[in-house]
Design an enzyme around this catalytic site. Structure first.
Site, PDB file in Angstrom:
ATOM      1  N   LEU A   1      -0.183  -6.028   6.038  1.00  0.00           N
ATOM      2  CA  LEU A   1       1.042  -6.700   6.448  1.00  0.00           C
ATOM      3  C   LEU A   1       1.993  -6.557   5.267  1.00  0.00           C
ATOM      4  O   LEU A   1       1.574  -6.719   4.111  1.00  0.00           O
ATOM      5  CB  LEU A   1       0.786  -8.184   6.745  1.00  0.00           C
ATOM      6  N   ASP A   2       3.251  -6.250   5.542  1.00  0.00           N
ATOM      7  CA  ASP A   2       4.168  -6.012   4.434  1.00  0.00           C
ATOM      8  C   ASP A   2       4.525  -7.315   3.704  1.00  0.00           C
ATOM      9  O   ASP A   2       4.135  -8.403   4.113  1.00  0.00           O
ATOM     10  CB  ASP A   2       5.424  -5.252   4.897  1.00  0.00           C
ATOM     11  N   TYR A   3       5.242  -7.154   2.620  1.00  0.00           N
ATOM     12  CA  TYR A   3       5.540  -8.253   1.699  1.00  0.00           C
ATOM     13  C   TYR A   3       6.147  -9.470   2.400  1.00  0.00           C
ATOM     14  O   TYR A   3       5.795 -10.616   2.117  1.00  0.00           O
ATOM     15  CB  TYR A   3       6.506  -7.730   0.631  1.00  0.00           C
TER      16      TYR A   3
ATOM     17  N   ARG B   1       9.248  -3.610  12.877  1.00  0.00           N
ATOM     18  CA  ARG B   1      10.565  -3.693  12.245  1.00  0.00           C
ATOM     19  C   ARG B   1      11.425  -2.467  12.569  1.00  0.00           C
ATOM     20  O   ARG B   1      12.622  -2.582  12.875  1.00  0.00           O
ATOM     21  CB  ARG B   1      10.415  -3.845  10.726  1.00  0.00           C
TER      22      ARG B   1
ATOM     23  N   THR C   1       6.027 -10.103   5.760  1.00  0.00           N
ATOM     24  CA  THR C   1       5.366 -10.480   7.012  1.00  0.00           C
ATOM     25  C   THR C   1       4.247 -11.477   6.748  1.00  0.00           C
ATOM     26  O   THR C   1       3.469 -11.319   5.801  1.00  0.00           O
ATOM     27  CB  THR C   1       4.812  -9.242   7.731  1.00  0.00           C
TER      28      THR C   1
END
Length: 232
Positions: free
Chosen positions: A103-105, A186, A107
């Site tokens: 999961l990105d920074y 996104r 999220t």
């Protein structure tokens, strides 16, 4: 019985097969005190295999955990820019677990963790078609272009599979994907005129985030794991 060193490492749960090969090529593996720099090397249960000086052995029973990833944390073991990682948020006894995908920074939400590197790899293969569901808070409430995402869309030359998108009121969408490409939700929503402001994952396959508090980790029952394995 002898097996390739990369398979031995993957079976131990330390890393995926590909990750194991990278570790070997980096010179981090020793067998009986000898540095190994090629994946074409065979070991057996009697050999002493070490990674970074720490002995690894046969894999324990597969375990899977649900972790509620906080905002502004990196899904990585070490961040070269010094940003906080998911492992900074976990008790020491869980820091040997492998994350399942990323999961990105920005999220938040459900991130699976496991002691089985090969399972982590299988769960994130696009061919596994495991659904992941997110709640996306977006800028704007013009959802007229979402039909393109529902049908499957190509953005900057990359094809994204059809998404299940449910409108849940002003600025809020419930989005389910089955591929898990990098930043997929996104990128696609931005292309459809709905740039994401907040993104929160609520499920991965049959595992639900539920009411698990932010930053907490919880073991997933064996029955749930068995049900997931049947889908692979």
């Amino acid at each position: 019985m002898s097996v390739r060193i990369a398979k031995f490492i993957a079976d131990s749960g330390y890393a995926s097969r590909r990750g194991a090969e990278e570790i070997i090529l980096a010179g981090r593996v020793r067998v009986n005190g000898e540095k190994i720099v090629t994946p074409v090397f065979f070991v057996n249960d009697d050999d002493n295999v070490e990674i970074d000086g720490v002995k690894i052995g046969a894999r324990k029973n597969t375990e899977l955990f649900a972790f509620h990833k906080p905002l502004n944390t990196m899904t990585t073991l070490h961040d070269p820019n010094g940003r906080k990682t998911i492992y900074d948020c976990m008790p020491e006894e869980y820091k040997n677990l492998k994350y399942v995908g990323r999961l990105d920074y920005k999220t938040t939400g459900l991130l699976l963790m496991t002691n089985d590197g090969e399972l982590a790899r299988k769960l994130t293969l696009p061919s596994s078609q495991i659904p992941r569901t997110y709640i996306a808070t977006v800028n704007g409430n013009d959802f007229s272009k979402l039909s393109a995402a529902r049908a499957g869309i190509t953005v900057d030359g990359i094809k994204y599979a059809p998404m299940i998108i449910e409108e849940q009121g002003d600025n809020v969408l419930r989005v389910t994907i089955h591929e898990g490409k990098k930043n997929e939700v996104r990128i696609v929503l931005r292309a459809c005129g709905c740039p994401v402001r907040k993104l929160h994952r609520v499920s991965f396959g049959n595992v639900l985030l539920g009411k698990l508090p932010v930053g907490k980790i919880q073991k997933i029952p064996q029955k749930t794991i068995d049900e997931m394995l049947k889908t692979l």
